[in-house]
Design a protein around this motif. Structure first.
Motif, PDB file in Angstrom:
ATOM      1  N   CYS A  35      98.057  15.107  48.202  1.00 25.24           N
ATOM      2  CA  CYS A  35      97.627  16.226  49.029  1.00 25.24           C
ATOM      3  C   CYS A  35      96.421  15.769  49.850  1.00 25.24           C
ATOM      4  N   ALA A  36      95.888  16.664  50.658  1.00 19.14           N
ATOM      5  CA  ALA A  36      94.787  16.320  51.554  1.00 19.14           C
ATOM      6  C   ALA A  36      93.558  15.816  50.796  1.00 19.14           C
ATOM      7  N   ILE A  37      93.317  16.322  49.608  1.00 14.78           N
ATOM      8  CA  ILE A  37      92.182  15.873  48.809  1.00 14.78           C
ATOM      9  C   ILE A  37      92.597  14.728  47.892  1.00 14.78           C
ATOM     10  N   ASN A  55      91.518  24.428  42.748  1.00 18.21           N
ATOM     11  CA  ASN A  55      90.995  24.288  44.104  1.00 18.21           C
ATOM     12  C   ASN A  55      89.981  23.151  44.156  1.00 18.21           C
ATOM     13  N   VAL A  56      89.564  22.823  45.359  1.00 25.54           N
ATOM     14  CA  VAL A  56      88.647  21.704  45.566  1.00 25.54           C
ATOM     15  C   VAL A  56      87.318  21.942  44.861  1.00 25.54           C
ATOM     16  N   GLU A  57      86.837  23.169  44.916  1.00 25.71           N
ATOM     17  CA  GLU A  57      85.562  23.472  44.281  1.00 25.71           C
ATOM     18  C   GLU A  57      85.594  23.172  42.787  1.00 25.71           C
ATOM     19  N   SER A  58      86.650  23.613  42.119  1.00 25.35           N
ATOM     20  CA  SER A  58      86.739  23.375  40.671  1.00 25.35           C
ATOM     21  C   SER A  58      86.951  21.890  40.368  1.00 25.35           C
ATOM     22  N   LEU A  59      87.705  21.198  41.213  1.00 30.15           N
ATOM     23  CA  LEU A  59      87.910  19.757  41.024  1.00 30.15           C
ATOM     24  C   LEU A  59      86.564  19.035  41.058  1.00 30.15           C
ATOM     25  N   GLN A  83      92.545  21.231  52.558  1.00 29.99           N
ATOM     26  CA  GLN A  83      93.495  21.375  51.451  1.00 29.99           C
ATOM     27  C   GLN A  83      94.385  22.596  51.681  1.00 29.99           C
ATOM     28  N   GLN A  84      93.806  23.693  52.134  1.00 24.48           N
ATOM     29  CA  GLN A  84      94.606  24.882  52.433  1.00 24.48           C
ATOM     30  C   GLN A  84      95.600  24.605  53.551  1.00 24.48           C
TER      31      GLN A  84
END
Length: 114
Positions: A35-37, A55-59, A83-84
């Motif tokens: 994915c994008a991240i 989500n990116v924040e939790s990652l 990512q969205q």
């Protein structure tokens, strides 16, 4: 890499070749697709438990040093938006130019300039 460079790189990467889009999401890594991240997770830091981060924040909260140095200066909001874009806009079955049009609309509605 700046925010703008990251946005441009992400758009070019996925819109140039629709087969790069990871369609078995939500996943950071799916076989040879990312994915994008996921593209920016250090290979030696990746583990399957990352897939539990929704989500990116939790990652980044759980794995603060997991991203490659190239993207360390990219704002979390930009990482999240890209990512969205990957998850909700790109379609591996759409022609690249149609993906690009959708991405441009997505960014326009969010006030993001490339």
């Amino acid at each position: 890499m700046t925010n703008k460079e990251f946005i441009k790189d992400t758009i070019e990467y996925y819109c140039a070749d629709s087969s790069r889009i990871a369609e078995m999401g939500p996943m950071y890594k799916c076989g040879t697709h990312y994915c994008a991240i996921g593209r920016w997770i250090k290979p030696e830091k990746y583990n399957n438990l990352m897939e539990d981060c929704p989500n990116v924040e939790s990652l980044l909260r759980e794995y603060p040093d997991c991203l490659k140095d190239e993207v360390k200066d990219v704002d979390i909001k930009v990482l999240s938006e890209m990512q969205q874009m990957h998850d909700y806009v790109l379609d591996p079955y759409r022609l690249p130019e149609h993906n690009l049009l959708e991405v441009q609309e997505f960014l326009k509605h969010r006030g993001i300039e490339v």
